[in-house]
Design a protein around this motif. Structure first.
Motif, mmCIF file in Angstrom:
data_model
loop_
_atom_site.group_PDB
_atom_site.id
_atom_site.type_symbol
_atom_site.label_atom_id
_atom_site.label_comp_id
_atom_site.label_asym_id
_atom_site.label_seq_id
_atom_site.Cartn_x
_atom_site.Cartn_y
_atom_site.Cartn_z
ATOM 1 N N UNK A 1 -8.071 22.216 -9.868
ATOM 2 C CA UNK A 1 -6.729 22.779 -10.033
ATOM 3 C C UNK A 1 -5.853 22.479 -8.817
ATOM 4 N N UNK A 2 -6.438 22.618 -7.619
ATOM 5 C CA UNK A 2 -5.672 22.311 -6.400
ATOM 6 C C UNK A 2 -5.275 20.842 -6.398
ATOM 7 N N UNK A 3 -6.199 19.975 -6.749
ATOM 8 C CA UNK A 3 -5.908 18.543 -6.804
ATOM 9 C C UNK A 3 -4.793 18.253 -7.820
ATOM 10 N N UNK A 4 -4.823 18.954 -8.935
ATOM 11 C CA UNK A 4 -3.802 18.760 -9.974
ATOM 12 C C UNK A 4 -2.424 19.200 -9.479
ATOM 13 N N UNK A 5 -2.371 20.308 -8.781
ATOM 14 C CA UNK A 5 -1.085 20.775 -8.255
ATOM 15 C C UNK A 5 -0.509 19.801 -7.234
ATOM 16 N N UNK A 6 -1.374 19.261 -6.372
ATOM 17 C CA UNK A 6 -0.886 18.286 -5.398
ATOM 18 C C UNK A 6 -0.350 17.042 -6.107
ATOM 19 N N UNK A 7 -1.039 16.610 -7.142
ATOM 20 C CA UNK A 7 -0.549 15.466 -7.921
ATOM 21 C C UNK A 7 0.830 15.754 -8.512
ATOM 22 N N UNK A 8 0.997 16.911 -9.109
ATOM 23 C CA UNK A 8 2.282 17.256 -9.722
ATOM 24 C C UNK A 8 3.391 17.292 -8.686
ATOM 25 N N UNK A 9 3.103 17.811 -7.517
ATOM 26 C CA UNK A 9 4.121 17.892 -6.464
ATOM 27 C C UNK A 9 4.537 16.493 -6.012
ATOM 28 N N UNK A 10 3.566 15.598 -5.831
ATOM 29 C CA UNK A 10 3.884 14.249 -5.363
ATOM 30 C C UNK A 10 4.620 13.454 -6.441
ATOM 31 N N UNK A 11 4.232 13.645 -7.694
ATOM 32 C CA UNK A 11 4.922 12.947 -8.778
ATOM 33 C C UNK A 11 6.361 13.448 -8.912
ATOM 34 N N UNK A 12 6.546 14.714 -8.721
ATOM 35 C CA UNK A 12 7.887 15.298 -8.840
ATOM 36 C C UNK A 12 8.825 14.740 -7.779
ATOM 37 N N UNK A 13 8.300 14.497 -6.592
ATOM 38 C CA UNK A 13 9.136 14.030 -5.495
ATOM 39 C C UNK A 13 9.087 12.513 -5.298
ATOM 40 N N UNK A 14 8.369 11.810 -6.196
ATOM 41 C CA UNK A 14 8.260 10.353 -6.098
ATOM 42 C C UNK A 14 7.687 9.915 -4.750
ATOM 43 N N UNK A 15 6.614 10.579 -4.353
ATOM 44 C CA UNK A 15 5.927 10.223 -3.112
ATOM 45 C C UNK A 15 4.692 9.401 -3.491
ATOM 46 N N UNK A 16 4.450 8.284 -2.831
ATOM 47 C CA UNK A 16 3.248 7.486 -3.166
ATOM 48 C C UNK A 16 1.978 8.251 -2.846
ATOM 49 N N UNK A 17 1.021 8.133 -3.749
ATOM 50 C CA UNK A 17 -0.229 8.857 -3.589
ATOM 51 C C UNK A 17 -1.101 8.170 -2.549
ATOM 52 N N UNK A 18 -1.928 8.988 -1.904
ATOM 53 C CA UNK A 18 -2.872 8.453 -0.920
ATOM 54 C C UNK A 18 -4.270 8.958 -1.262
ATOM 55 N N UNK A 19 -5.259 8.328 -0.666
ATOM 56 C CA UNK A 19 -6.647 8.721 -0.916
ATOM 57 C C UNK A 19 -6.930 10.060 -0.244
ATOM 58 N N UNK A 20 -7.496 10.971 -1.008
ATOM 59 C CA UNK A 20 -7.868 12.280 -0.459
ATOM 60 C C UNK A 20 -9.345 12.474 -0.708
ATOM 61 N N UNK A 21 -10.049 12.725 0.361
ATOM 62 C CA UNK A 21 -11.488 12.932 0.283
ATOM 63 C C UNK A 21 -11.744 14.431 0.260
ATOM 64 N N UNK A 22 -12.249 14.924 -0.871
ATOM 65 C CA UNK A 22 -12.505 16.359 -0.960
ATOM 66 C C UNK A 22 -13.951 16.580 -1.414
ATOM 67 N N UNK A 23 -14.432 17.774 -1.079
ATOM 68 C CA UNK A 23 -15.821 18.116 -1.369
ATOM 69 C C UNK A 23 -15.982 18.395 -2.865
ATOM 70 N N UNK A 24 -16.895 17.639 -3.505
ATOM 71 C CA UNK A 24 -17.177 17.817 -4.931
ATOM 72 C C UNK A 24 -18.581 18.393 -5.068
ATOM 73 N N UNK A 25 -18.683 19.539 -5.716
ATOM 74 C CA UNK A 25 -19.979 20.219 -5.847
ATOM 75 C C UNK A 25 -20.652 19.941 -7.181
ATOM 76 N N UNK A 26 -20.275 18.868 -7.846
ATOM 77 C CA UNK A 26 -20.905 18.534 -9.114
ATOM 78 C C UNK A 26 -22.399 18.256 -8.963
ATOM 79 N N UNK A 27 -22.860 17.629 -7.884
ATOM 80 C CA UNK A 27 -24.321 17.451 -7.751
ATOM 81 C C UNK A 27 -25.097 18.758 -7.705
#
Length: 1775
Positions: A501-527
């Motif tokens: 959800x946090x990742x989705x909100x950041x995406x929406x904010x960047x798309x809204x402001x037409x800011x180019x996306x960058x690589x974000x390394x975040x902890x994934x607990x799927x394993x």
């Protein structure tokens, strides 16, 4: 471009942000804190964070500037010690944020985003500012204060309702409002996820969120669904919460509550789902822990009658409640909680029988735990059938004790061929008993939840819902078992959902402001999730082992070792243990003990025990264990949501569902629900383990921050562009860094770009969006440093110049002073040296010489100047006079020429006009005379007809005169009879008077005798009573009171006798007075008879004059014939003369010649000069002379005829009047006879009174005899004596009452006689007056005749003033029209109106409809008197009162009041309509008071207004009803005003900058920048003033009373102050010195507005005193003890709680401002402890001042009021 780049947690401490030496956070994933420093600035005196084993992080200041490559940092700690800190150049210590950013509402607003900054911000807010809520992006961090705070009242709820989330201080209500608002606006379901470890406050937070929804979305129905939803919390807490070592009210289950809303966003119902109840707590509690609350509540209430049959005792008597050793919670009353639980059961509709069934099962569980199981050897066990607790258990559940005792100690094993009964060992039997208890309680818990859901069901359709998830947080204990494994598994799933959800909100904010996306390394607990739930994962292996008949925990653990050790990095085997395993969760490593995993996962009860319970006679227990039992778990409820992500379905291979599989399926369903909603996160933090209020344990808090994902959110934000500013905010904040050239640009967006390119060279450190600027971490701090340096330089420059100017000013002042001192000093020295006797003489002589010399020279100079000026004046005046003379000569000659020329032109013009006018005059006169002659002929014919009618009238008058003569004869006969009757009456009256005198003398004699007898009897009675009292006092003391009563009764009797004698005396006197009055009346009647004789003689003489009038009429007829003949002859002569004149005029003048001579311009000029008008007036005079002769003859003739007619009519009227008088005299004589007869009959009643008196005397004697007899028998029978005495007294009282009633009748009849005699006197006086008026008739004849002649002349003059219009000339001549003065035919004086309006009963509905229901205020208030409808209604009320028609008045008043109520009800939100009818209701009420006739309301009335008072009805009841109606209208009026002004107050008073540039914007966090509201309408202070002015002008236009206007303004000012102050309390960012200046400025605007409107006396200014003091408190110095005392003395209108709140919330905007230290706050708090004021933080914005309606009399006279035609009230008539 953004992408998901999962990474696993590393094990290198350097990667985790800690040095290898510090091992207390080893292998813990956390936010990387050691970063590279920007090398563009100097770091000397900057502050950094270094690790600390106690405080986790410690602040230090760089003592020496850092150079690239340095290995050691020279630091200065806060305690003053120096430290050489070794560093790695690649991982420098984290920098500390500027002080201005410390204490921010949102952690994402910090420039440096790392763990120490987050921890320090939380410490400042929680420990120093006492703020428990903080935002961290989308998360609300809630810290448990372990103290009750006044921030959850209804006033706080209303303050947050409708507000933008980023505008207010962080609060659970703000999150709830955001969820509610998004649901209402987007029609999308919402979820609030509340998580945290035990004791962090999850349950309380969820409860407050639900309370907010219940308060904000009140339903209009009477079902009280909101109360039921809230009532479910105490029940679930009683059966699902318990005391643990960490929390006194810990939730031991997860709960997801869906609150359902309809289309109007009102609550219609709810549904609850529960997860993983901790059943093991029923049978086992650790030390210092308790079982579920419901057990202790039940034991505390065991002695109550309704619980006697449960056979319970104290909690210490039962194994299941005393196991933890702590049965009581400090500050908790279990008995009172039990009453609250039962109350909520009742509120949800659960009847008493249901409650008793639940309590019966709970008691049975407690008794089951006390069943003693004894071991028989090593392989068997037994339970005694005589066990008391077993008997109670079986009795409560309707079971037989034998089978229960048997199967608690044995089990049945079924094989393919046979069934075997196997005995159980002692521990196995105890486990079976405990398993049964857990199973029963689990079924009961699910059953209660199911019944709660049924109570909260709704019939309508669910439109949307908001889910509140109260679920356990990440848990790690010394011993972790199956429950902790499931809890941590659930938290792993929730953390994964949160990260996405946090990742989705950041995406929406960047798309809204037409800011180019960058690589974000975040902890994934799927394993980790795969390790637990994937195929052949931990849960599947556990279920597989549970299916095996001989499966054990050790075998299952060995499978885990074989499958995952050295194969999965997230699974480890402990080094020193073979009975546990370690899992690396997202928060921390957790070691789980495998003991009990299989048993808890199976959750089985032996079959025979289940069959026994299934056969129970207790229906509820039997239903729990039915074979076809539908799962009562709430997981089975159908939810129509669609998963946002494909999830793995649970494996269905198992034959029996295990706890793990159930939990996994319910968790899947929960995740589906959350993915289909918009989540909102609340993370509850436990600040310390000791439960101390506002104590901050850094270690514990850091652990929880890492576990709940707060730091992960910060880390994600820090890797991108965490600081985000709008262009306007950046321009306002950093305008000081801009140059003049940059500020000159009009486009602020371009200015921001240019400034950033200049200040930050690296363009990668920021990005420009559409509406915002995005900064990398640390860049805002760098800009703040640049801004601070700029401000410091500017301050130094300003200080330099000011100090220089002050020093120079001081120097100049001192130099001037020194010079003056030197001057005087030197002067004194020279004087002292030079002053001698000779020097003084020489100086004096020199002065005298100088005087005379200078005077001579000045005189000579003056004389020369004077001669020169005189000569110059002479020459100039001569020159001017000559020039003026020449000019006069020239002008005089021109004037002479003009005079002669103009005279010639005027003469010629006059001659032409005169010829033309004469021509017109002659033609017009001819036509006019012809018309006059025709009119005269017509009038002559009319006169002939009148004469004939007069002759006929004369004959009729003769007949009337004959009739009158006969009537006079009859009147004479009547008069003679009347005289005879009078003589008889006199004789009768004299006889009656003689009789009355005799009676009076006899009565006086009897009176004297009665008085003597009474005195003797009273003396005898007193002596007897004295004897009786002595005997009674000796015998019985009780008889003393009765003796006193007897004495009083005898005294009363004597008084009554005296009163009767006195009344008889008065009656005798009254009879004497009546006798004298009758004599006077007889004399007056004689005089009136003589007057009647004289009047009859006069009438006979007047009758004789009628014949003379007939002769005069005949003479007038003859004169009329002569006049007609003379008029006809004159008409013929005039016609001949007019024909000759017209012929001469036509022959002498040619019309066309005249027309050709006069041009159009000449005619217009004539009209302008008025010459033609004068000519026309001359023509009129000439025509009048010709007509005067005819008019004079006509006047004389008509006057004579009218005079004769008037005389005849008047005579007939007088005769009729005389006849009426004779009739009235006869009636009066008859009434006199009747009254005299009645008086005689009444005088005959006097002997009766004498008889009554004698009877009373006899009765008195009888009483005395009886008393004597009773005194003899009194000694033996005192009680009987008293009873008889009382009876006799009652008999005497009744007799006395009869006598009094007869006396009253007698007095009333006497009063009637007096009234009749007065009426006779008035009638006789009226007759006298009427006869006197007849003597004046003849004189009035002559006066009337003269008056009529004068009126006829005036009428003829008015007829001559008719309109005359000049006819049009031919085509070329324009029409010359001038109207003649119009004279009205008979000017009559103005009508005098009575001030009332006549209407018909059937028009009442039309009146109410047109005047009240259909009336529009805007069409009335213009050019109308205030309260015009009210005055019209009152004039109608006066008309109904004048008719004395009660029904009509009552109907009108009721219709008026109902009409006002209806029109107000139809326009509840229309301010103008409410103001209009509030004004009219008050005016109507004032009119009812002003004209009520009461003296207190008539003081200011004029005499004419006093005449208009109501005469017949008292309308005080209707005044009270109208007053109540006015109060209702006023309250609605105030509500509408508040609704209109409320949205403007906070933006205008608090947010708008009245003083531009004073306050700079601070960095904002995620909540502020991602607001759910777009503030399109910006309000200013001008908006507030405009709204107030609109209110004021509307009230004044509608004529509202000035006092009511002042009260309304006072109420609005109170609302403004209260809302502004409440918002200030809840907005920490507004608590600054500069904002205090803004508020003080805005208050001054309001005060100026009051002064402008002349409302200083309205006390509105005083209502702003709390806000004014709060503004002063923000501006005042807050450091020393004197400052604290000043605050204590000045802030009297603020409570102690409010003052402390402002001090704690004080936030500096710049580094120049200082924070308020905690020590200063404590000083102020110590001073304020002496106050006894309210503990409420918020002001009550709903408070209403008491309204008073002043009485203001209307200055308008009712007679002068006119009804406008726009009211459509034509059916009303003014009387």
């Amino acid at each position: 471009m953004w992408c998901l780049s999962p990474r696993l947690p590393c094990k290198n401490p350097r990667d985790l942000g800690l040095s290898p030496q510090l091992g207390f956070y080893e292998n813990t994933p956390m936010l990387p804190c050691f970063t590279r420093w920007p090398l563009t600035i100097s770091f000397e005196y900057n502050r950094v964070w270094i690790p600390d084993p106690e405080e986790v992080w410690k602040s230090a200041e760089i003592a020496k500037d850092y150079r690239v490559g340095d290995r050691v940092l020279q630091l200065l700690l806060e305690d003053g010690t120096e430290l050489d800190y070794s560093i790695d150049p690649k991982a420098l210590p984290p920098l500390r944020n500027p002080d201005i950013l410390v204490g921010e509402n949102d952690l994402t607003a910090l420039s440096y985003l790392h763990e120490p900054a987050v921890l320090h911000n939380l410490r400042v807010r929680f420990a120093e500012s006492k703020l428990i809520y903080t935002y961290s992006g989308i998360i609300l961090v809630a810290m448990n204060p372990y103290k009750q705070l006044p921030i959850y009242g209804d006033a706080i709820i209303h303050a947050y309702s409708g507000q933008n989330m980023g505008d207010m201080d962080p609060h659970i209500f703000a999150v709830a409002e955001e969820a509610y608002k998004q649901m209402a606006r987007n029609n999308k379901n919402q979820s609030i996820i509340v998580s945290g470890e035990s004791g962090a406050g999850k349950t309380v937070s969820a409860r407050y969120a639900m309370r907010y929804f219940a308060t904000v979305s009140k339903s209009s129905s009477n079902a009280h669904v909101e109360d039921k939803v809230l009532a479910s919390n105490p029940i679930t807490e009683a059966v699902g919460n318990a005391k643990t070592t960490r929390n006194d009210n810990s939730s031991r289950f997860g709960k997801y509550t869906e609150i359902s809303f309809d289309e109007r966003n009102q609550i219609i119902g709810a549904n609850m789902r529960t997860y993983l109840l901790e059943k093991s707590r029923v049978v086992f509690q650790s030390e210092n822990e308790r079982n579920y609350h419901i057990f202790y509540q039940l034991c505390a209430s065991a002695q109550q009658l309704e619980f006697k049959h449960l056979k319970l005792g104290s909690a210490e008597e039962f194994n299941y409640t005393r196991m933890g050793g702590s049965t009581v919670i400090e500050g908790v009353n279990d008995r009172a909680d039990m009453a609250e639980t039962r109350k909520t059961f009742t509120l949800l509709g659960f009847k008493e029988d249901f409650q008793m069934d639940v309590f019966k099962i709970l008691a049975a569980i407690l008794h089951l735990g006390n069943v003693q199981i004894t071991a028989v050897g090593n392989e068997k066990s037994s339970v005694s059938e005589g066990d008391s607790h077993l008997k109670v258990f079986c009795e409560l559940l309707g079971l037989e004790s034998g089978p229960v005792a048997q199967w608690l100690c044995s089990r049945r094993i079924a094989t393919a061929s046979e069934t075997v009964v196997k005995p159980l060992t002692g521990p196995q039997a105890v486990n079976a008993r405990d398993a049964l208890a857990k199973k029963i309680y689990a079924h009961l818990f699910n059953f209660i939840v199911e019944r709660i859901n049924q109570a909260l069901q709704f019939s309508g359709k669910q439109h949307t819902f908001i889910g509140v998830l109260d679920i356990y947080g990440f848990e790690t204990f010394d011993v972790n078992s199956f429950e902790q494994f499931c809890i941590n598994y659930a938290n792993e799933k929730l953390q994964q959902q949160f990260n996405l959800h946090v990742f989705k909100l950041e995406q929406e904010e960047y798309m809204k402001e037409d800011i180019p996306w960058t690589l974000i390394d975040f902890y994934d607990n799927q394993p980790v999730i795969d390790l637990i739930e994937a195929k052949m994962g931990i849960l599947e292996l556990l279920d597989e082992e549970c299916l095996l008949p001989h499966g054990t925990d050790e075998n299952w653990l060995q499978k885990l070792y074989n499958n995952f050790v050295n194969k999965n990095p997230l699974f480890e085997k402990p080094r020193m243990s073979n009975t546990s395993f370690i899992i690396q969760h997202f928060a921390d490593k957790v070691e789980y003990k495998c003991e009990g995993f299989l048993e808890k996962n199976r959750d089985t009860v032996y079959d025979m025990l289940v069959e026994i319970l299934r056969a129970s006679k207790f229906h509820l227990c039997a239903n729990f264990f039915r074979e076809n039992l539908v799962s009562s778990s709430p997981f089975g409820s159908a939810i129509t949501v669609k998963a946002a992500k494909q999830v793995i379905k649970p494996n269905s291979k198992q034959l029996r569902t295990t706890v793990g599989s159930k939990f996994r399926s319910s968790l899947y369903l929960l995740m589906e629900t959350l993915n289909a909603t918009t989540p909102h996160y609340v993370r509850c933090i436990k600040p310390n383990d000791e439960k101390l209020p506002f104590e901050f344990d850094s270690k514990r808090i850091v652990q929880q921050l890492r576990a709940c994902g707060v730091l992960e959110t910060i880390r994600i934000s820090a890797q991108s562009y965490p600081s985000r500013w709008t262009y306007l905010e950046f321009y306002s904040r950093y305008g000081v860094l801009m140059t003049k050239q940059e500020l000159s640009f009009s486009d602020k967006k371009e200015v921001c770009k240019v400034v950033l390119h200049r200040l930050i060279q690296d363009s990668n450190q920021y990005q420009f969006g559409k509406t915002k600027i995005f900064f990398r971490a640390g860049q805002v701090a760098y800009l703040e440093k640049l801004r601070l340096d700029k401000l410091r330089q500017s301050c130094v420059m300003i200080q330099k110049h000011i100090r220089g100017w002050l020093q120079r000013k001081k120097f100049l002042r001192e130099r001037q002073a020194a010079r003056i001192i030197q001057q005087y000093f030197r002067g004194q020295q020279t004087v002292r040296k030079a002053v001698t006797a000779t020097a003084l003489k020489e100086a004096w002589a020199a002065i005298i010489l100088q005087k005379y010399c200078r005077g001579y020279l000045v005189r000579n100079l003056y004389q020369l100047i004077r001669v020169a000026t005189v000569t110059i004046q002479a020459y100039t005046r001569g020159f001017l006079a000559r020039r003026r003379y020449r000019k006069m000569l020239e002008e005089h000659k021109a004037v002479i020429l003009q005079k002669y020329a103009r005279a010639w032109l005027a003469r010629r013009r006059f001659q032409n006009i005169r010829r033309f006018v004469l021509n017109i005059q002659l033609t017009y006169r001819v036509q006019r005379l012809q018309k006059k002659l025709e009119d005269q002929n017509k009038e002559n014919h009319g006169l002939v007809e009148k004469l004939t009618s007069l002759a006929a009238l004369r004959a009729g008058d003769m007949e009337k005169i004959q009739k009158l003569e006969s009537a006079l004869d009859r009147a004479a006969t009547h008069r003679h009879s009347y005289e005879e009757n009078g003589k008889r009456c006199r004789a009768a009256m004299e006889e009656k008077l003689a009789r009355l005198q005799k009676h009076n003398s006899e009565l006086e004699i009897q009176k004297e005798q009665i008085q003597l007898k009474l005195q003797e009897k009273t003396e005898e009675l007193k002596e007897k009573m004295d004897d009786l009292t002595k005997q009674l006092f000796d015998d019985v003391q009780k008889e003393e009171r009765q003796r006193i009563l007897l004495e009083k009764s005898f005294e009363l009797k004597t008084q009554d006798y005296e009163k009767q004698i006195w009344s008889l005396k008065e009656e005798i006197k009254a009879l004497k007075d009546e006798k004298t009055q009758l004599q006077h009346r007889l004399e007056e009647e004689r005089i009136t008879c003589e007057g009647l004789k004289g009047e009859v003689a006069r009438l006979s003489q007047q009758a004789k004059t009628i014949s003379e009038f007939e002769k005069e009429i005949e003479l007038l007829q003859t004169q009329k014939i002569d006049v007609e003949k003379h008029v006809q002859s004159q008409k013929r002569e005039m016609r001949e003369k007019m024909s000759e004149i017209t012929k001469q005029l036509l022959e002498s003048y040619d019309i066309e010649d005249v027309r050709s001579r006069l041009s159009v311009e000449d005619l217009e000029h004539l009209n302008e000069d008025g010459e033609l008008w004068f000519a026309y007036e001359g023509l009129k005079k000439a025509t009048r002379v010709l007509e005067s002769h005819f008019q004079s003859q006509k006047d004389c003739y008509e006057k004579e005829i009218e005079a004769l007619n008037f005389k005849v009519v008047h005579l007939s009227q007088e005769i009729n009047h005389l006849q009426k008088l004779f009739r009235e005299e006869n009636d009066i004589n008859e009434s006199i006879r009747h009254e005299v007869a009645r008086l005689t009959s009444e005088n005959m009643m006097i002997p009766d009174f004498k008889q009554q008196i004698s009877e009373l005397e006899k009765q008195n004697q009888d009483l005395e005899i009886r008393l004597n007899e009773q005194t003899e028998n009194m000694k033996g029978k005192p009680e009987e004596c008293l009873n008889q005495l009382t009876r006799y007294q009652e008999e005497e009282g009744t007799q006395r009452e009869t006598i009094e009633t007869q006396d009253e009748i007698h007095t009333k009849e006497k009063e009637k006689l007096v009234d009749k005699i007065q009426e006779i006197q008035e009638a006789s006086e009226h007759l006298k007056k009427q006869f006197e008026t007849e003597s004046e008739v003849n004189s009035r004849f002559q006066q009337e005749a003269s008056r009529l002649t004068m009126e006829n002349r005036d009428l003829e003059e008015e007829l001559d003033m008719k309109d005359r219009v000049i006819k049009k000339l031919q085509d070329q001549v324009k029409t010359l029209t001038k109207t003649i003065e119009k004279a009205s035919d008979g000017h009559s004086g103005p009508k005098e109106y009575l001030g009332m309006l006549e209407y018909k009963r059937e028009d009442e509905a039309k009146l109410i409809q047109n005047l009240i229901l259909d009336l529009k205020p805007r069409g009335v208030v213009v050019n109308m008197i205030p309260g015009l409808p009210a005055h019209i209604l009152f004039m109608c009320v006066r008309y109904a009162d004048s008719l004395n028609d009660a029904n009509m008045l009552k109907s009108l008043m009721n219709s008026t009041i109902n009409g006002i109520k209806q029109v107000v009800k139809e326009h509840l939100e229309d301010f103008e309509m409410l103001s209009f009818w509030l004004s009219n209701t008050c005016h109507f009420l004032n009119c009812l008071k002003q004209y009520s006739g009461e003296e207190e309301f008539m003081k200011h009335n004029s005499p004419h207004q006093n005449k208009n008072c109501l005469n017949n009805f008292d309308l005080s009841e209707y005044r009270q009803i109208l007053s109540d109606v006015a109060i209702r209208i006023y309250h609605q009026f105030i509500i509408v005003m508040e609704n209109n002004i409320q949205p403007i107050i906070v933006p205008g008073m608090l947010e708008y900058e009245s003083l531009q540039g004073i306050s700079g914007l601070k960095p904002t966090g995620f909540r502020k920048r991602s607001s759910s509201i777009d503030d399109t309408d910006t309000y200013t202070m001008t908006s507030v003033l405009q709204q107030l002015s609109y209110f004021y002008s509307t009230m004044c236009q509608n004529g509202l009373d000035p006092e009511l206007v002042r009260q309304a303004v006072k109420q609005q000012f109170f609302l403004i102050g209260a809302i502004t102050l409440n918002s200030l309390f809840l907005r920490k960012d507004m608590c600054s010195c500069r904002k205090g200046m803004q508020i003080r400025c805005n208050i001054s605007y309001l005060e100026e507005w009051l002064k402008e409107k002349n409302l200083q006396n309205s006390l509105a200014k005083e209502t702003l005193e709390p806000l004014s003091q709060a503004a002063w408190l923000l501006q005042v110095k807050k450091t020393t003890d004197s400052d604290a005392e000043e605050i204590y003395e000045r802030c009297t209108s603020l409570s102690a709680v409010q003052i402390i709140k402002i001090l704690n919330s004080y936030t500096p905007i710049d580094d120049f401002e200082k924070r308020v230290t905690p020590s200063f706050v404590r000083k102020v708090q110590a001073l304020l402890n002496t106050r006894e004021d309210s503990s409420q933080l918020m002001l009550d914005t709903k408070y209403l001042f008491q309204v008073t309606f002043p009485f203001t009399p209307s200055p308008h006279a009712l007679e002068m009021i006119q009804i406008p035609s726009s009211f459509k009230l034509g059916f009303l008539n003014r009387l």
